[in-house]
Design a protein around this motif. Structure first.
Motif, short mmCIF file in Angstrom:
data_model
loop_
_atom_site.label_atom_id
_atom_site.label_comp_id
_atom_site.label_asym_id
_atom_site.label_seq_id
_atom_site.Cartn_x
_atom_site.Cartn_y
_atom_site.Cartn_z
N LEU A 11 6.38 15.37 17.00
CA LEU A 11 7.80 15.72 16.93
C LEU A 11 8.59 14.44 17.19
O LEU A 11 8.12 13.58 17.95
CB LEU A 11 8.17 16.73 18.02
CG LEU A 11 7.62 18.14 17.94
CD1 LEU A 11 7.94 18.90 19.23
CD2 LEU A 11 8.18 18.87 16.74
N PRO A 12 9.79 14.32 16.65
CA PRO A 12 10.61 13.17 17.01
C PRO A 12 11.02 13.27 18.49
O PRO A 12 11.04 14.37 19.06
CB PRO A 12 11.83 13.29 16.09
CG PRO A 12 11.87 14.71 15.66
CD PRO A 12 10.45 15.21 15.70
N PRO A 13 11.35 12.13 19.13
CA PRO A 13 11.67 12.15 20.55
C PRO A 13 12.75 13.17 20.94
O PRO A 13 12.63 13.81 21.99
CB PRO A 13 12.15 10.72 20.83
CG PRO A 13 11.41 9.90 19.83
CD PRO A 13 11.35 10.77 18.60
N GLU A 91 9.32 7.48 22.80
CA GLU A 91 9.73 6.49 21.81
C GLU A 91 9.29 6.97 20.43
O GLU A 91 8.25 7.64 20.32
CB GLU A 91 9.07 5.15 22.07
CG GLU A 91 9.33 4.57 23.45
CD GLU A 91 8.46 3.36 23.71
OE1 GLU A 91 9.02 2.26 23.75
OE2 GLU A 91 7.23 3.55 23.85
N PRO A 92 10.05 6.63 19.38
CA PRO A 92 9.59 6.97 18.03
C PRO A 92 8.24 6.31 17.76
O PRO A 92 7.98 5.19 18.23
CB PRO A 92 10.67 6.38 17.12
CG PRO A 92 11.85 6.14 18.00
CD PRO A 92 11.31 5.90 19.38
N PRO A 96 8.67 7.36 10.67
CA PRO A 96 10.00 7.51 11.29
C PRO A 96 10.47 8.97 11.33
O PRO A 96 10.38 9.69 10.34
CB PRO A 96 10.91 6.67 10.41
CG PRO A 96 9.99 5.67 9.77
CD PRO A 96 8.66 6.38 9.61
N GLY A 97 10.92 9.38 12.51
CA GLY A 97 11.48 10.72 12.68
C GLY A 97 10.47 11.83 12.76
O GLY A 97 10.83 13.00 12.76
N ARG A 98 9.16 11.51 12.84
CA ARG A 98 8.17 12.57 12.81
C ARG A 98 7.28 12.65 14.05
O ARG A 98 6.68 13.69 14.29
CB ARG A 98 7.29 12.43 11.57
CG ARG A 98 8.13 12.39 10.33
CD ARG A 98 7.74 13.22 9.19
NE ARG A 98 6.94 14.36 9.41
CZ ARG A 98 6.05 14.79 8.54
NH1 ARG A 98 5.85 14.15 7.43
NH2 ARG A 98 5.38 15.88 8.78
#
Length: 160
Positions: A11-13, A91-92, A96-98
């Motif tokens: 999951l994203p942060p 942190e990511p 990106p975004g996942r």
């Protein structure tokens, strides 16, 4: 005793953050039932106090600080056994975004000889302990109630 390790959460942060809050852990930690002596709307508000029970012990937790979607830290005291802090930093990671790279640091002091032995055992098993978190979160996320998510399972070691 300072113990630090990392896990990866799919999951994203901003979304994973909730999983490391008092109420959020109820989703994936078997037997985690925080009790708030004073009702709170936001369980991440610094100064919030809650209690947990595991293995016949009560632990008092206080939210020390938080940056939504980035980090949360707690003071924790199990009277007669151990005291210290727990910090979670997100942190990511990866695509990106996942995904999130989650660093979890326990800084604990034993309050008895028995607790010192138990903390030594906890330290020896810390990598496996964090791996169980990652596994429990992944199981919860893939479960039916979450669209994923039904409750996962993890153990309650001396540091929890």
């Amino acid at each position: 005793m300072r113990l630090t390790g990392t896990i990866t959460v799919p999951l994203p942060p901003e979304e994973a953050f909730r999983l490391f809050t008092a109420r959020g852990e109820e989703d994936w930690v078997d037997g985690w039932h925080p009790r708030f002596p004073v009702p709170v709307e936001d369980d991440t508000e610094p100064g919030t106090v809650f209690e947990t029970r595991a293995d016949g012990e009560t632990t008092v937790w206080v939210v020390l600080g938080r940056l939504r979607g980035r980090s949360i830290s707690y003071a924790r005291v199990t009277p007669g056994s151990r005291a210290g802090t727990v910090a979670v930093v997100l942190e990511p990671a990866g695509e990106p975004g996942r995904h999130s790279r989650v660093t979890v640091t326990y800084d604990l002091t034993p309050l008895s000889d028995t607790a010192a032995r138990e903390l030594g055992e906890f330290a020896d098993g810390y990598p496996a302990f964090l791996a169980s978190w990652q596994s429990a979160i992944e199981t919860w996320l893939s479960g039916p109630a979450h669209a994923g998510g039904g409750p996962g399972e993890t153990n309650s070691p001396p540091g929890s």
